[in-house]
Design a protein around this motif. Structure first.
Motif, PDB file in Angstrom:
ATOM      1  N   LYS A 415     -21.470 -15.190 -38.188  1.00  0.00           N
ATOM      2  CA  LYS A 415     -21.139 -14.220 -37.151  1.00  0.00           C
ATOM      3  C   LYS A 415     -19.630 -14.174 -36.973  1.00  0.00           C
ATOM      4  O   LYS A 415     -18.953 -15.198 -37.026  1.00  0.00           O
ATOM      5  CB  LYS A 415     -21.824 -14.565 -35.832  1.00  0.00           C
ATOM      6  CG  LYS A 415     -23.365 -14.470 -35.901  1.00  0.00           C
ATOM      7  CD  LYS A 415     -23.984 -14.762 -34.557  1.00  0.00           C
ATOM      8  CE  LYS A 415     -25.487 -14.602 -34.604  1.00  0.00           C
ATOM      9  NZ  LYS A 415     -25.897 -13.209 -34.862  1.00  0.00           N
ATOM     10  N   ARG A 416     -19.101 -12.981 -36.714  1.00  0.00           N
ATOM     11  CA  ARG A 416     -17.680 -12.774 -36.500  1.00  0.00           C
ATOM     12  C   ARG A 416     -17.471 -11.849 -35.306  1.00  0.00           C
ATOM     13  O   ARG A 416     -18.289 -10.951 -35.054  1.00  0.00           O
ATOM     14  CB  ARG A 416     -17.015 -12.153 -37.745  1.00  0.00           C
ATOM     15  CG  ARG A 416     -17.104 -12.993 -39.011  1.00  0.00           C
ATOM     16  CD  ARG A 416     -16.265 -14.234 -38.889  1.00  0.00           C
ATOM     17  NE  ARG A 416     -16.375 -15.072 -40.068  1.00  0.00           N
ATOM     18  CZ  ARG A 416     -15.507 -15.051 -41.072  1.00  0.00           C
ATOM     19  NH1 ARG A 416     -14.490 -14.216 -41.029  1.00  0.00           N
ATOM     20  NH2 ARG A 416     -15.649 -15.859 -42.102  1.00  0.00           N
ATOM     21  N   SER A 417     -16.360 -12.072 -34.590  1.00  0.00           N
ATOM     22  CA  SER A 417     -15.931 -11.193 -33.506  1.00  0.00           C
ATOM     23  C   SER A 417     -14.564 -10.637 -33.885  1.00  0.00           C
ATOM     24  O   SER A 417     -13.591 -11.385 -33.982  1.00  0.00           O
ATOM     25  CB  SER A 417     -15.870 -11.957 -32.181  1.00  0.00           C
ATOM     26  OG  SER A 417     -15.432 -11.108 -31.140  1.00  0.00           O
ATOM     27  N   LEU A 418     -14.473  -9.329 -34.105  1.00  0.00           N
ATOM     28  CA  LEU A 418     -13.266  -8.714 -34.649  1.00  0.00           C
ATOM     29  C   LEU A 418     -12.807  -7.570 -33.759  1.00  0.00           C
ATOM     30  O   LEU A 418     -13.627  -6.894 -33.113  1.00  0.00           O
ATOM     31  CB  LEU A 418     -13.520  -8.184 -36.066  1.00  0.00           C
ATOM     32  CG  LEU A 418     -14.057  -9.205 -37.081  1.00  0.00           C
ATOM     33  CD1 LEU A 418     -14.355  -8.519 -38.399  1.00  0.00           C
ATOM     34  CD2 LEU A 418     -13.066 -10.331 -37.280  1.00  0.00           C
ATOM     35  N   ILE A 419     -11.476  -7.356 -33.751  1.00  0.00           N
ATOM     36  CA  ILE A 419     -10.868  -6.247 -33.005  1.00  0.00           C
ATOM     37  C   ILE A 419     -10.296  -5.261 -34.023  1.00  0.00           C
ATOM     38  O   ILE A 419      -9.448  -5.632 -34.842  1.00  0.00           O
ATOM     39  CB  ILE A 419      -9.752  -6.753 -32.072  1.00  0.00           C
ATOM     40  CG1 ILE A 419     -10.317  -7.764 -31.079  1.00  0.00           C
ATOM     41  CG2 ILE A 419      -9.097  -5.585 -31.346  1.00  0.00           C
ATOM     42  CD1 ILE A 419      -9.264  -8.382 -30.169  1.00  0.00           C
TER      43      ILE A 419
END
Length: 494
Positions: A415-419
């Motif tokens: 899982k990744r959280s990207l802007i």
């Protein structure tokens, strides 16, 4: 890194000077240029490591632009930026064309493995163009030039130069063969044929002198300007030594401009003070040095200065005799208004950013779990049915975060959280799932129970010697025990 300074011009510049007047280099001069270049390739191809193993270097960019001819008639190879060791992997991408198309060998244009014959083919193209004054493979565009190189159709030399001996055409035929196997096996073999043709032309030292004269005839003015610029820039360093710059310094008489008539009333300001006290020889002086004129002493200047001295003395006396008056007080200046810093213009924000996903192993699926509806709608057609490596064009928004999940069968999801605010490359290394532990199997030992004795029945009282027929279970037990070895001692002789 210190490189040799070559006082000369490229062979390409020399050929451009000859082309408008339809001039040709004499055969001996062209052979001398070719021989020097071939000697350079002998050194390149024969270079070995400290253990004596050949590197197998190939220049890959032999062309008139990379052959420097100095004013002594020597030719040297330059620009080893594309040199490659055959059989070794380097930073150059396989299949990419490196070098000038018009001087490539057919195998180089096709992206095939290179060898020493690749450089020898380029030398053949250069020699053909020196003799004919024409371009061999150059077309209207890169596509046409590349097609001509791969076809490798060489017009007969006698159509342009019927005056040349047959040995020259034989050398070109072998150097410009379409396959490496048909060309010269090495630069040494080609150099031997070139020197044989040079001997047929006569004195081997005469071509070099003739080439130097041709260079000075076409590039004398450029040489003067270049040498004057170098001497002016290194004026201080040159005063403490008498070594010349370059391999063939021009005489001082040719470099010196005609002296101008000196005017007694004119003084020229010295632009730069000398760093050393050693005088500069005549052959090392530059036009900048000759601009400095040392003014001579003139006695009449003293008489002209006497009235000025008297006026100065009178001014000093008046200052002490006359009453001193207080100087007027300067008016206070208004304080300058504070400057308001101007806001700097912000660079325009991009409409989209590009994300590139790579996974180990490849073939993973990327899904967007959380994000604005507009962003999800824009990414849905790009993700559907696609696996990594994957390129996504994401709308720019530096105020939101997108939750992504990378999945692959047999591996843990990542899982990744990207802007989405800049272009990025992501490399995701997936971890294999933990295998399910297999329960340990306890070994079971099969033990055979000893046969139970059947209690005596009424029909067969105890102590009777007549055997009773065994039951079915007893027969089974007897069959299981019949193969067991008997260790009881044997009594009696029979």
């Amino acid at each position: 890194m210190v490189l040799e300074y070559i006082d000369g011009e490229t062979l390409s510049a020399l050929l451009r000077q000859l082309r408008p007047a339809d001039e040709r280099l004499p055969l001996a001069v062209a052979l001398q240029v070719l021989a020097d270049a071939c000697e350079g390739l002998v050194a390149v191809h024969g270079l070995r490591d400290p253990d004596g193993r050949p590197y197998g270097l190939v220049h890959r960019d032999m062309s008139p632009q990379n052959l420097m001819v100095n004013f002594d008639g020597w030719t040297k190879i330059v620009d080893f930026g594309l040199v490659k060791a055959t059989g070794l992997r380097n930073s150059n991408h396989t299949g990419h064309l490196r070098g000038k198309l018009a001087y490539m060998a057919p195998e180089q244009a096709r992206g095939k493995p290179l060898s020493a014959g690749t450089d020898l083919f380029a030398l053949g193209v250069i020699f053909w163009e020196m003799l004919t004054g024409r371009r061999l493979f150059a077309g209207e565009g890169d596509a046409e030039t590349l097609e001509n190189v791969m076809r490798c159709e060489v017009p007969p030399l006698r159509e342009f130069r019927p005056d040349l001996p047959p040995g020259v055409e034989a050398l070109l035929r072998r150097a410009l063969a379409p396959t490496p196997e048909e060309r010269y096996a090495s630069a040494e073999a080609m150099l031997a044929d070139i020197r044989a043709l040079l001997r047929e032309c006569g004195d081997t030292s005469e071509p070099r002198r003739a080439l130097g004269a041709i260079m000075r005839h076409h590039f004398a003015e450029q040489a003067k300007y270049r040498m004057a610029a170098i001497r002016g820039a290194s004026r201080g360093e040159l005063r403490g030594r008498s070594a010349h710059i370059g391999s063939a310094p021009l005489p001082a008489a040719e470099l010196s401009p005609p002296p101008a008539a000196a005017d007694e009333q004119t003084q020229t300001r010295v632009l730069a003070e000398p760093r050393g006290a050693v005088p500069v020889p005549d052959d090392m002086s530059s036009p900048t040095d000759r601009l400095a004129v040392v003014p001579t002493r003139r006695p009449w200047l003293l008489w002209l200065s006497l009235p000025l001295v008297g006026a100065g003395v009178a001014a000093v006396l008046l200052l002490f005799v006359l009453p001193r008056q207080s100087p007027p007080q300067p008016e206070p200046k208004a304080a300058p208004a504070p400057t308001v810093p101007q806001p700097q213009a912000q660079p325009p924000r991009p409409a989209t950013v590009v994300w590139f996903f790579q996974t180990d192993p490849v073939g993973a699926t990327v899904t967007i779990d959380k994000g604005p509806e507009s962003v999800l709608a824009a990414l849905a057609p790009q993700i559907e049915g696609q696996v990594t490596p994957l390129r996504l064009v994401v709308p720019y928004d530096d105020q939101v975060q997108l939750q992504l999940t990378v999945t692959h069968e047999g591996y843990k999801p990542s899982k990744r959280s990207l802007i989405p605010m800049d272009n990025q490359n992501f490399i995701v290394e997936l971890q294999p799932e933990t295998p399910t532990p297999v329960p340990a199997i306890t070994p079971v030992t099969n033990t055979l129970a000893s046969p139970k004795k059947k209690p005596p029945s009424a029909k067969n009282p105890a102590g009777a010697t007549a055997p009773t027929p065994a039951s079915k279970s007893e027969k089974g037990e007897e069959s299981e025990l019949k193969d067991e070895p008997i260790f009881s001692p044997v009594k009696g002789g029979g």
